[in-house]
Write a protein that holds these residues in place. Structure first.
Motif, mmCIF file in Angstrom:
data_model
loop_
_atom_site.group_PDB
_atom_site.id
_atom_site.type_symbol
_atom_site.label_atom_id
_atom_site.label_comp_id
_atom_site.label_asym_id
_atom_site.label_seq_id
_atom_site.Cartn_x
_atom_site.Cartn_y
_atom_site.Cartn_z
ATOM 1 N N ALA B 99 3.451 -17.284 21.595
ATOM 2 C CA ALA B 99 2.590 -16.101 21.734
ATOM 3 C C ALA B 99 1.148 -16.509 21.991
ATOM 4 C CB ALA B 99 2.684 -15.246 20.474
ATOM 5 N N ALA B 100 0.675 -17.475 21.210
ATOM 6 C CA ALA B 100 -0.714 -17.905 21.350
ATOM 7 C C ALA B 100 -0.949 -18.564 22.705
ATOM 8 C CB ALA B 100 -1.079 -18.864 20.214
ATOM 9 N N PHE B 101 0.004 -19.402 23.153
ATOM 10 C CA PHE B 101 -0.164 -20.071 24.447
ATOM 11 C C PHE B 101 -0.230 -19.042 25.578
ATOM 12 C CE2 PHE B 101 2.492 -23.842 22.628
ATOM 13 C CZ PHE B 101 1.402 -24.274 21.890
ATOM 14 N N HIS B 102 0.700 -18.100 25.581
ATOM 15 C CA HIS B 102 0.729 -17.095 26.642
ATOM 16 C C HIS B 102 -0.599 -16.333 26.689
ATOM 17 C CE1 HIS B 102 4.873 -17.355 28.043
ATOM 18 N NE2 HIS B 102 5.289 -17.439 26.799
ATOM 19 N N VAL B 103 -1.018 -15.847 25.524
ATOM 20 C CA VAL B 103 -2.231 -15.030 25.477
ATOM 21 C C VAL B 103 -3.461 -15.841 25.883
ATOM 22 C CG1 VAL B 103 -3.809 -13.877 23.877
ATOM 23 C CG2 VAL B 103 -1.371 -13.277 23.908
ATOM 24 N N ALA B 104 -3.533 -17.090 25.428
ATOM 25 C CA ALA B 104 -4.707 -17.916 25.758
ATOM 26 C C ALA B 104 -4.858 -18.074 27.262
ATOM 27 C CB ALA B 104 -4.584 -19.288 25.088
ATOM 28 N N THR B 105 -3.738 -18.251 27.975
ATOM 29 C CA THR B 105 -3.851 -18.473 29.422
ATOM 30 C C THR B 105 -4.207 -17.191 30.174
ATOM 31 O OG1 THR B 105 -1.495 -18.089 29.834
ATOM 32 C CG2 THR B 105 -2.171 -20.350 29.364
ATOM 33 N N TYR B 131 7.558 -25.346 27.079
ATOM 34 C CA TYR B 131 7.152 -24.039 27.602
ATOM 35 C C TYR B 131 6.425 -24.145 28.946
ATOM 36 C CZ TYR B 131 7.982 -22.375 22.766
ATOM 37 O OH TYR B 131 8.527 -22.074 21.548
ATOM 38 N N GLY B 132 5.927 -25.326 29.280
ATOM 39 C CA GLY B 132 5.256 -25.484 30.566
ATOM 40 C C GLY B 132 3.734 -25.418 30.507
ATOM 41 N N PHE B 133 3.156 -25.508 29.301
ATOM 42 C CA PHE B 133 1.706 -25.359 29.161
ATOM 43 C C PHE B 133 0.951 -26.687 29.025
ATOM 44 C CE2 PHE B 133 3.280 -21.181 27.499
ATOM 45 C CZ PHE B 133 2.692 -20.373 28.461
ATOM 46 N N VAL B 134 1.621 -27.796 29.315
ATOM 47 C CA VAL B 134 0.970 -29.107 29.151
ATOM 48 C C VAL B 134 -0.375 -29.161 29.868
ATOM 49 C CG1 VAL B 134 1.110 -31.556 29.791
ATOM 50 C CG2 VAL B 134 3.071 -30.426 28.726
ATOM 51 N N HIS B 135 -0.405 -28.705 31.110
ATOM 52 C CA HIS B 135 -1.646 -28.815 31.889
ATOM 53 C C HIS B 135 -2.686 -27.763 31.496
ATOM 54 C CE1 HIS B 135 -0.118 -31.936 34.434
ATOM 55 N NE2 HIS B 135 0.977 -31.257 34.629
ATOM 56 N N LYS B 136 -2.319 -26.813 30.678
ATOM 57 C CA LYS B 136 -3.250 -25.780 30.228
ATOM 58 C C LYS B 136 -3.939 -26.184 28.933
ATOM 59 C CE LYS B 136 -1.905 -23.098 33.542
ATOM 60 N NZ LYS B 136 -2.788 -23.080 34.714
ATOM 61 N N GLY C 132 2.649 -23.305 35.391
ATOM 62 C CA GLY C 132 3.484 -24.125 34.519
ATOM 63 C C GLY C 132 4.910 -23.620 34.344
ATOM 64 N N PHE C 133 5.352 -22.686 35.191
ATOM 65 C CA PHE C 133 6.682 -22.099 35.014
ATOM 66 C C PHE C 133 7.746 -22.677 35.959
ATOM 67 C CE2 PHE C 133 3.860 -18.586 33.470
ATOM 68 C CZ PHE C 133 4.306 -18.573 32.153
ATOM 69 N N VAL C 134 7.449 -23.798 36.611
ATOM 70 C CA VAL C 134 8.409 -24.376 37.561
ATOM 71 C C VAL C 134 9.796 -24.544 36.938
ATOM 72 C CG1 VAL C 134 9.006 -26.478 38.823
ATOM 73 C CG2 VAL C 134 6.712 -25.515 39.042
ATOM 74 N N HIS C 135 9.843 -25.097 35.733
ATOM 75 C CA HIS C 135 11.142 -25.374 35.116
ATOM 76 C C HIS C 135 11.809 -24.120 34.537
ATOM 77 C CE1 HIS C 135 10.822 -29.621 35.704
ATOM 78 N NE2 HIS C 135 9.604 -29.625 35.203
ATOM 79 N N LYS C 136 11.089 -23.018 34.505
ATOM 80 C CA LYS C 136 11.660 -21.770 33.989
ATOM 81 C C LYS C 136 12.279 -20.943 35.109
ATOM 82 C CE LYS C 136 10.011 -22.701 29.961
ATOM 83 N NZ LYS C 136 10.969 -23.266 29.007
#
Lengths: 232, 232, 232, 232, 232, 232
Positions: B99-105, B131-136, C132-136
């Motif tokens: 939830a926090a990652f999604h909202v932050a981006t 989740y795919g947020f490494v680069h964020k 970051g959603f490539v793998h999703k």
């Protein structure tokens, strides 16, 4: 050396067959102790089954510690509770998915996985991603037979498995096949002989990796996140 | 709408404070039901604690289903048992880390995490990767205070937290900060006011995401791996 | 709360239908203001159309600021001018592609996109990569009908859309479908009922995400690259 | 051969200096036509400036087409409107960021970027990510002087630039430096001589890449997403 | 300017045809010196051939240095010994695979490779991964004809090549095709005319890139890992 | 079982010490045959040295085949000629870098590398990237002593090594250290005892992995790119 092979589900036949597979490759001086939890799920076919099986698995890890075994194998292809098990164990702990991936990349540049159910495909994908083997895995094939069919209906399973392994060999630009279920261990050798490329089963792979770590005197690191759980 | 907020550890004070945080942002028509398991671990500070807490969490999810809640929050920053919970729930389930990652981006191109212990840093890294947020995520800071200090020694925790948030703001080329523990929810607003950049707490973020899913009529998909567990 | 829904193209019918979709899910206390630029392109079907539409979009963002709206939606699946819009807005700004991706991952481990033209496929790929959603995302399907057909020939579009959604459901190992065009918003509910898996439309998803951010008191970060443009 | 060098901002001095840099390396048979838009932003220092500059840039591309130039350079380090420009141009179009990245990897395994403002750092990160050079770039240094200082205060800029280039050389495990602003082109040679490692400026790099494409008879592909915009 | 074009295998006909391709695009002032090793392998069709060819290639690089050539091309699609060659050369060294990848991304967002043998597919995959072009390459097609057939049986090869290029154009969502073998250079123009999309051959691409580097005064960096080998 | 341990450089002392390290961990039934090429480079400290060493290494692999050894180790941290060796060998071939990476991830979630020279750092980075261990490696430390110092000046080397290992342990959020040079094998145990975290040396790791593959009956795959080189 004594290796505890944990079948995280409660199916005794599978525990037995996994144990037999492990014994086949174990060194003469290695004792295999195949165990499974008293309570839990009869087969692991999804995220929920995995989470539930973790408890029994961790309980068995603790028993293994009390028995001072020299290594633990978590014999389910989702590697359930692997990180948690390493926290409470000082002896090394290996999951059969990671074992199979590591070994496959030592004999081939790419591999495909042949596993049981389509719905557990995502579990294999998550592990490939976490462990870093995404680019090494060409494809994941699902024979779509329930896990327990591996015990009750071996011949049909074998034919299905063979068919998918052949397809993978012909179409996937690979050099090896990884079998995606502990219950497939007993079929690995037969498949390998028929299709004539390396077929990696994680149970046997894990036994030899554990013997290797033991020979190197390496144990699970107690520096960092694998240190024993913090007491409250 | 009724939202079940699950604190996966057994610390009642934390359950209470998480519930209060959730209530603060909930819509007037949203009822918050904060719960925690009877048995389990008093705080989650590693892989083992997480695995153990899964059982209580899943039990509470089942209770939530019987009570026909409209959404579930798993209020521990490791999102323990998230996939498993989604299998048994038809209502949506959200973890506070995601939830926090999604909202932050949605409000910044990059964020940093400020969390409790260095040893749980790897758990945040695994989630960012999955989740795919490494680069964020620019950086992960650890204040190295035990989780339960958040309840017993709030002021010292706040000062440590503030110090690390300021460092993150100045050094990490970020636009927002994610707080990496459910117990920090109550401090989010105060920190945000002092350092004057968005500070995201996953508990409150999850409440609003759940309300959003509810408004969209979206439930956990029952097609594929989140379908109900296979009966044996 | 007042949300400005920007249709970046000049097709009034689409602006209207997008606005209607937004209103359907908006909270009773949320006012939807659907707008489109006076000048620009009648539909966005490539990189050039996107770049041109940015100007009108940013002009509308400025008008929204003057009207003190509480959030902005950029209702084109390429999220044109999203970063630029966030610089000039203090209220949150959400693109419908990102909105759909975020929401989809909350109800399914993987999704597929069904969009309009093959030539805009790369735009979706770029966004998946950047966010970051490539793998999703399992697959991208193109129905290869022009965007404006969505307004003039709804039934044929619906049948094509349905056909591709069904194919995606059967073949892609997914749990949800993302619709890849603002003009598809009005068809989302009908498709979802027919194919019986979550179908995510970015317009409605963005409305609920904005309401959520509003409830959290979160605005676009003004620390770092989303700060107001530097005056020269 | 005739190359149109587009300075996307309205600063005439910069247009001139970029043109001079381009002429220095152009073949005797190559004519350099340096242009800038009549309207737009005097310098590009963020997402918004970039989006605004796209319109002028695309207008200039159209003029270049009418003049039948053989190639276009977009001389701003964010490569604004690059994909859009390629849609409307049949001659090749190159951005100076991509030009610099490509060339740097031909003479060194890794490079660092030295650019102007911290707030534009994210733009370089997005490009590295989109183009695939993330693992080739060791670090991004920002001298934190406004773009226009490059014209008005060259000597101070040079000293700041030199200082950061030296730091990059000593600390970043690199073999080359990429200058992250069109306005730095004129300083590249002086810096390179002083610090004695390859210093890549995108303006000059783009000129030679365009000459190369011209010699190969290669134009922007009109198959797929770079085809001319669809007429409505 | 003098460019040494190294055919790493011992097939004189291929050396000749590669040299002719290079000459076709070289500037009037550029001299092409096509060479091949006296000893080695007649064609490079795997990892072993590549490793063996490295020795001859590096010997030729040394001869090129003594002759003070201004640039070196390694004209085999696996770019064998590229990093090693750059250590001993001060003039730039370019491999034809990297040359083709770089150039392709300047005229199209995505490309496919059409190469010779399925067994060398992994070599192309490794290079795409190392260079960062994984997301730019849509597919790799193998015509499954031995490399030397390109010399002895040009017409059949051409037809096979054409067939695969057409398939790639129709199915792969690409804008350009990269030919995956030095021996295909002479067929590039004919294929390009027939299928009407950019077809990139690495030999000619490398010539123009080298001319470009020469015009920029750029040489292989001698700072870091490309410095001359350490003397013992 | 007989294992051929190939030191790819010509330094006899290092061949001897590597052989001794291998023997220390080998099973009683495993014979270690340590060899090095007659011609080549005395130490491998860059890309060029690696390419040159490949020839001697492959010659030794051939000799090993004639002697029917059961496995080959390439005992240089760059894993030179690994893929090529696997083509000509039917017995398994393991490089010491990959061996160390695989083993490290079995006892820790993350590791750091401590190696010799800064200029070879890129070789380790390339391998981590190719093998998929980028996210498992926290940092690479270079003691910046020439490889041969490991033989001639063991004590100073040990102190430098120890210092960097301690720094890695304290700063890198790791659980294990990988030693990045075959010549460090003999120091691994001493370092491990002093710093009290797992220290992985690739030579000993490779011995146990080979014994494991042997016990599994697994050989290098002859299906696909590791098949024997094509005869011309």
């Amino acid at each position: 050396m004594r290796i505890q092979v944990i079948n995280p589900n409660t199916c005794i036949e599978m525990t037995h067959s996994i144990g037999e597979s492990a014994k086949k490759v174990a060194a003469p001086t290695t004792e295999i102790i195949a165990v499974s939890p008293d309570h839990g799920v009869p087969s692991i076919e999804g995220h929920y089954d995995e989470a539930i099986s973790a408890l029994g698995t961790l309980q068995l890890i603790k028993e293994g510690r009390e028995n001072q075994v020299d290594g633990h194998i978590i014999a389910c292809f989702g590697d359930p509770a692997l990180h948690a098990a390493r926290e409470i164990a000082d002896a090394p702990v290996i999951g059969i998915a990671e074992a199979a991936f590591h070994v496959a990349t030592l004999v081939a540049t790419k591999f495909s996985i042949v596993t049981t159910l389509s719905r557990t495909r995502i579990i294999a994908e998550h592990l490939l991603h976490e462990y870093g083997f995404v680019h090494k895995c060409s494809n994941i094939h699902c024979i779509d037979l329930p896990v327990l069919e591996l015990e009750s209906n071996t011949e049909e399973t074998y034919q299905k498995l063979l068919e998918h392994c052949l397809k993978a060999k012909q179409q996937d630009n690979i050099g090896a096949i990884v079998l995606g279920c502990g219950g497939m261990a007993k079929l690995a050798e037969r498949v390998a002989q028929e299709i004539d490329i390396p077929v990696i089963d994680g149970v046997t792979a894990a036994v030899k990796l554990l013997e290797g770590l033991h020979g190197l005197g390496l144990k699970t690191s107690k520096w960092g996140d694998y240190n024993y759980p913090i007491r409250k």
